[in-house]
Design an enzyme around this catalytic site. Structure first.
Site, PDB file in Angstrom:
ATOM      1  N   PRO A 141      -3.159 -12.420   9.939  1.00  0.00           N
ATOM      2  CA  PRO A 141      -3.566 -12.212  11.330  1.00  0.00           C
ATOM      3  C   PRO A 141      -3.870 -10.736  11.569  1.00  0.00           C
ATOM      4  CG  PRO A 141      -1.195 -12.609  11.164  1.00  0.00           C
ATOM      5  CD  PRO A 141      -1.761 -12.836   9.798  1.00  0.00           C
ATOM      6  N   ASP A 142      -4.807 -10.460  12.446  1.00  0.00           N
ATOM      7  CA  ASP A 142      -5.057  -9.076  12.863  1.00  0.00           C
ATOM      8  C   ASP A 142      -4.118  -8.802  14.039  1.00  0.00           C
ATOM      9  OD1 ASP A 142      -5.957  -6.744  14.085  1.00  0.00           O
ATOM     10  OD2 ASP A 142      -7.989  -7.035  13.316  1.00  0.00           O
ATOM     11  N   ASN A 163       0.856  -1.190   0.000  1.00  0.00           N
ATOM     12  CA  ASN A 163       0.000   0.000   0.000  1.00  0.00           C
ATOM     13  C   ASN A 163       0.889   1.236   0.000  1.00  0.00           C
ATOM     14  OD1 ASN A 163       0.541   0.844   2.869  1.00  0.00           O
ATOM     15  ND2 ASN A 163      -0.223  -1.239   3.176  1.00  0.00           N
ATOM     16  N   ALA A 192       1.135   1.500  11.430  1.00  0.00           N
ATOM     17  CA  ALA A 192       1.504   0.794  10.190  1.00  0.00           C
ATOM     18  C   ALA A 192       0.255   0.435   9.405  1.00  0.00           C
ATOM     19  CB  ALA A 192       2.287  -0.474  10.528  1.00  0.00           C
ATOM     20  N   PHE A 239      -4.769   3.003  14.580  1.00  0.00           N
ATOM     21  CA  PHE A 239      -5.207   3.950  13.556  1.00  0.00           C
ATOM     22  C   PHE A 239      -6.304   3.275  12.752  1.00  0.00           C
ATOM     23  CE2 PHE A 239      -2.533   7.778  12.890  1.00  0.00           C
ATOM     24  CZ  PHE A 239      -1.718   7.648  14.007  1.00  0.00           C
ATOM     25  N   LYS A 292     -13.540  -0.716  15.290  1.00  0.00           N
ATOM     26  CA  LYS A 292     -12.161  -1.251  15.432  1.00  0.00           C
ATOM     27  C   LYS A 292     -11.633  -1.017  16.841  1.00  0.00           C
ATOM     28  CE  LYS A 292     -11.024  -0.926  10.537  1.00  0.00           C
ATOM     29  NZ  LYS A 292     -10.409  -0.185   9.443  1.00  0.00           N
ATOM     30  N   ASP A 343      -4.552  -6.887   5.025  1.00  0.00           N
ATOM     31  CA  ASP A 343      -5.490  -7.849   5.621  1.00  0.00           C
ATOM     32  C   ASP A 343      -5.364  -9.224   4.963  1.00  0.00           C
ATOM     33  OD1 ASP A 343      -6.646  -6.192   7.533  1.00  0.00           O
ATOM     34  OD2 ASP A 343      -7.907  -5.229   6.022  1.00  0.00           O
TER      35      ASP A 343
HETATM   36  O1  PMT Z   1       2.613   6.275   6.554  1.00  0.00           O
HETATM   37  P1  PMT Z   1       1.907   7.514   6.034  1.00  0.00           P
HETATM   38  O2  PMT Z   1       2.162   7.729   4.558  1.00  0.00           O
HETATM   39  O3  PMT Z   1       2.234   8.738   6.862  1.00  0.00           O
HETATM   40  O4  PMT Z   1       0.333   7.273   6.135  1.00  0.00           O
HETATM   41  C1  PMT Z   1      -0.279   7.243   7.384  1.00  0.00           C
HETATM   42  C2  PMT Z   1      -1.378   6.160   7.444  1.00  0.00           C
HETATM   43  C3  PMT Z   1      -2.513   6.517   6.506  1.00  0.00           C
HETATM   44  C4  PMT Z   1      -0.795   4.789   7.057  1.00  0.00           C
HETATM   45  C5  PMT Z   1      -1.867   6.132   8.948  1.00  0.00           C
HETATM   46  O5  PMT Z   1      -2.378   7.389   9.284  1.00  0.00           O
HETATM   47  C6  PMT Z   1      -2.922   5.065   9.155  1.00  0.00           C
HETATM   48  O6  PMT Z   1      -4.112   5.272   8.994  1.00  0.00           O
HETATM   49  N1  PMT Z   1      -2.485   3.826   9.547  1.00  0.00           N
HETATM   50  C7  PMT Z   1      -3.343   2.642   9.709  1.00  0.00           C
HETATM   51  C8  PMT Z   1      -3.496   1.935   8.389  1.00  0.00           C
HETATM   52  C9  PMT Z   1      -4.351   0.705   8.503  1.00  0.00           C
HETATM   53  O7  PMT Z   1      -3.875  -0.400   8.321  1.00  0.00           O
HETATM   54  O8  PMT Z   1      -5.607   0.943   8.900  1.00  0.00           O
HETATM   55  P2  PMT Z   1      -6.744  -0.204   9.103  1.00  0.00           P
HETATM   56  O9  PMT Z   1      -7.968   0.557   9.347  1.00  0.00           O
HETATM   57  O10 PMT Z   1      -6.693  -1.179   7.985  1.00  0.00           O
HETATM   58  O11 PMT Z   1      -6.279  -0.953  10.412  1.00  0.00           O
HETATM   59  C10 PMT Z   1      -6.732  -0.615  11.717  1.00  0.00           C
HETATM   60  C11 PMT Z   1      -5.637  -0.860  12.748  1.00  0.00           C
HETATM   61  O12 PMT Z   1      -5.339  -2.257  12.806  1.00  0.00           O
HETATM   62  C12 PMT Z   1      -4.321  -0.185  12.451  1.00  0.00           C
HETATM   63  O13 PMT Z   1      -3.782   0.250  13.687  1.00  0.00           O
HETATM   64  C13 PMT Z   1      -3.459  -1.284  11.819  1.00  0.00           C
HETATM   65  O14 PMT Z   1      -2.076  -1.095  12.116  1.00  0.00           O
HETATM   66  C14 PMT Z   1      -3.992  -2.533  12.488  1.00  0.00           C
HETATM   67  N2  PMT Z   1      -4.007  -3.770  11.645  1.00  0.00           N
HETATM   68  C15 PMT Z   1      -4.680  -3.804  10.479  1.00  0.00           C
HETATM   69  C16 PMT Z   1      -4.724  -4.984   9.758  1.00  0.00           C
HETATM   70  C17 PMT Z   1      -4.089  -6.135  10.266  1.00  0.00           C
HETATM   71  N3  PMT Z   1      -4.094  -7.275   9.604  1.00  0.00           N
HETATM   72  N4  PMT Z   1      -3.413  -6.062  11.428  1.00  0.00           N
HETATM   73  C18 PMT Z   1      -3.362  -4.901  12.129  1.00  0.00           C
HETATM   74  O15 PMT Z   1      -2.749  -4.824  13.188  1.00  0.00           O
END
Ligand code: PMT
Length: 398
Positions: free
Chosen positions: A306-307, A210, A275, A325, A339, A279
């Protein structure tokens, strides 16, 4: 910002951006600081010392017509007086001298002698900035704890386009304020931060990923470090230089990240997961490069990753604060709140990544902070400013 009584030594070196430093002096004086300007001989070719003398209301120190013995007296006095030493603009030459400990004029001599924090704002032609020697000198200085701001990208005075423009005076003054008024409210806390993009391999040359640059996570790491925390930064693929003064653990895939977080999370009081984690990953990784199928579609099977944040949430200890995030494109706050609960977080930072100035790759972000008790919509701000707001809120939910 109140800088009343702060003693700031401003070194000005020879570049066209030297004229912008006059605005730095004037802004700092408005905030109550005492500014002492040292100009190199070349800087005086671009701007008259009288400009800085008038704005700072102090005598400007230059090397012109002065003997080296004079440096020995003045450099010690200013080196000791400084609460902060700023060099703006900083040429490739001063960076090289600082990296090598060369002291052959008033500015290089004084900065070598100071025990104060040092901030440099490089400004030069793109070729000079990207030259291996300048990059190596920058790395050396960052590892010694010298703070950098910029350079920015854009049209340069020489007509070239690229990185090399000095940061704007307002941004430099804001950074000066952060350094001089640095809070120490994270002293004694261990903070674990994730940043950047995961990469899920498909074959030896291709992967799913991404657009995360790492900027948001790095800003958090820098802010926590500046506020006294001991920081561990788990980083995937990123496109900007890693912060100095923090422990770095590289990862590539969500599975790598899970393994690292299982080990590290219990050792940290604050965990912030910025990060962008995939998914899904390809169900099988080809050992050789996938070949074209002569007109037939290529169907990929993906399996769920894994989450990681959920796994960290399941291991949560009473002393820990967990922050996630949410990168959303629709139903932003609803999805983020879900979340927060699902991953057992204390705080979630929701960003609508479709908004200009927010999300992936930008220097700014627009966020909503959601905890179990409150919801706060924040205006657009730099990722560094947002990082400090997040750190403030973490302390208030702890
Ligand atoms: O790095 P930059 O260019 O500055 O951009 C910043 C950003 C957009 C990456 C940052 O602000 C941001 O939103 N990061 C989270 C990205 C993300 O994976 O979001 P999500 O909504 O898919 O995931 C929710 C949370 O679960 C996040 O904390 C993520 O780290 C975590 N996650 C998600 C999927 C997964 N399989 N395992 C996880 O731990």
């Amino acid at each position: 910002m109140d800088l009343t009584g702060k003693e700031i030594v401003l070194g000005v070196t020879g570049g066209i951006a030297a004229y912008k430093s006059a605005e730095i002096v004037s802004r700092l004086r408005h905030l109550g600081a005492h500014v002492h300007v040292i100009m190199t001989r070349n800087a005086t070719e671009f701007v008259q010392p009288l400009t800085f003398q008038t704005l700072s209301a102090q005598e400007v120190v230059t090397d012109t017509f002065r003997a080296p013995e004079y440096w020995n007296v003045e450099h010690v006095a200013l080196a000791k007086l400084a609460d902060l030493f700023v060099i703006a603009p900083a040429t490739a030459n001063i960076l090289a001298k600082m990296a090598s400990g060369i002291a052959d004029d008033m500015l290089s001599t004084t900065v070598l002698a100071t025990k104060a924090p040092v901030l440099v704002a490089p400004a030069m032609n793109t070729g000079m900035w990207t030259a291996a020697a300048t990059q190596a000198n920058t790395e050396v200085l960052k590892n010694r704890g010298i703070h950098f701001i910029g350079p920015e990208s854009g049209m340069l005075a020489c007509g070239d386009e690229g990185a090399g423009r000095m940061s704007e005076p307002a941004a430099i003054v804001e950074r000066i304020g952060q350094l001089l008024c640095a809070k120490t409210d994270y002293q004694g806390l261990r903070v674990l931060i994730t940043a950047g993009a995961t990469r899920e391999r498909l074959d030896p040359v291709r992967y799913l990923t991404n657009d995360s640059s790492g900027k948001m996570g790095f800003a958090l790491a820098e802010a926590a470090r500046d506020r006294g925390a001991e920081v561990t930064l788990v980083k995937g693929n990123t496109t900007v230089p890693v912060p100095a003064g923090v422990r770095i653990l590289p990862m590539e895939t969500a599975v790598d990240l899970l393994e690292i977080m299982r080990k590290e999370a219990p050792e940290h009081s604050v965990v912030i997961q910025a990060a962008a984690v995939s998914d899904y990953r390809p169900a099988s990784v080809s050992a050789t490069k996938l070949k074209k199928r002569k007109g037939e579609p290529l169907v990929l099977t993906l399996e769920e990753n894994p989450d990681v944040a959920k796994a960290v949430g399941e291991m949560k200890k009473p002393h820990q604060t967990l922050v996630g995030f949410a990168a959303e494109t629709d139903s932003v706050t609803e999805n983020a709140a879900e979340k927060l609960n699902k991953k057992n977080l204390d705080l979630i930072v929701a960003n609508d990544v479709t908004k200009p100035g927010a999300g992936f790759g930008t220097d700014t972000n627009i966020a909503t902070l959601i905890s179990r008790e409150s919801r706060e919509d924040l205006p657009m701000m730099t990722k560094r400013q947002l990082a400090d707001v997040i750190l403030d809120r973490i302390l208030s939910v702890r």
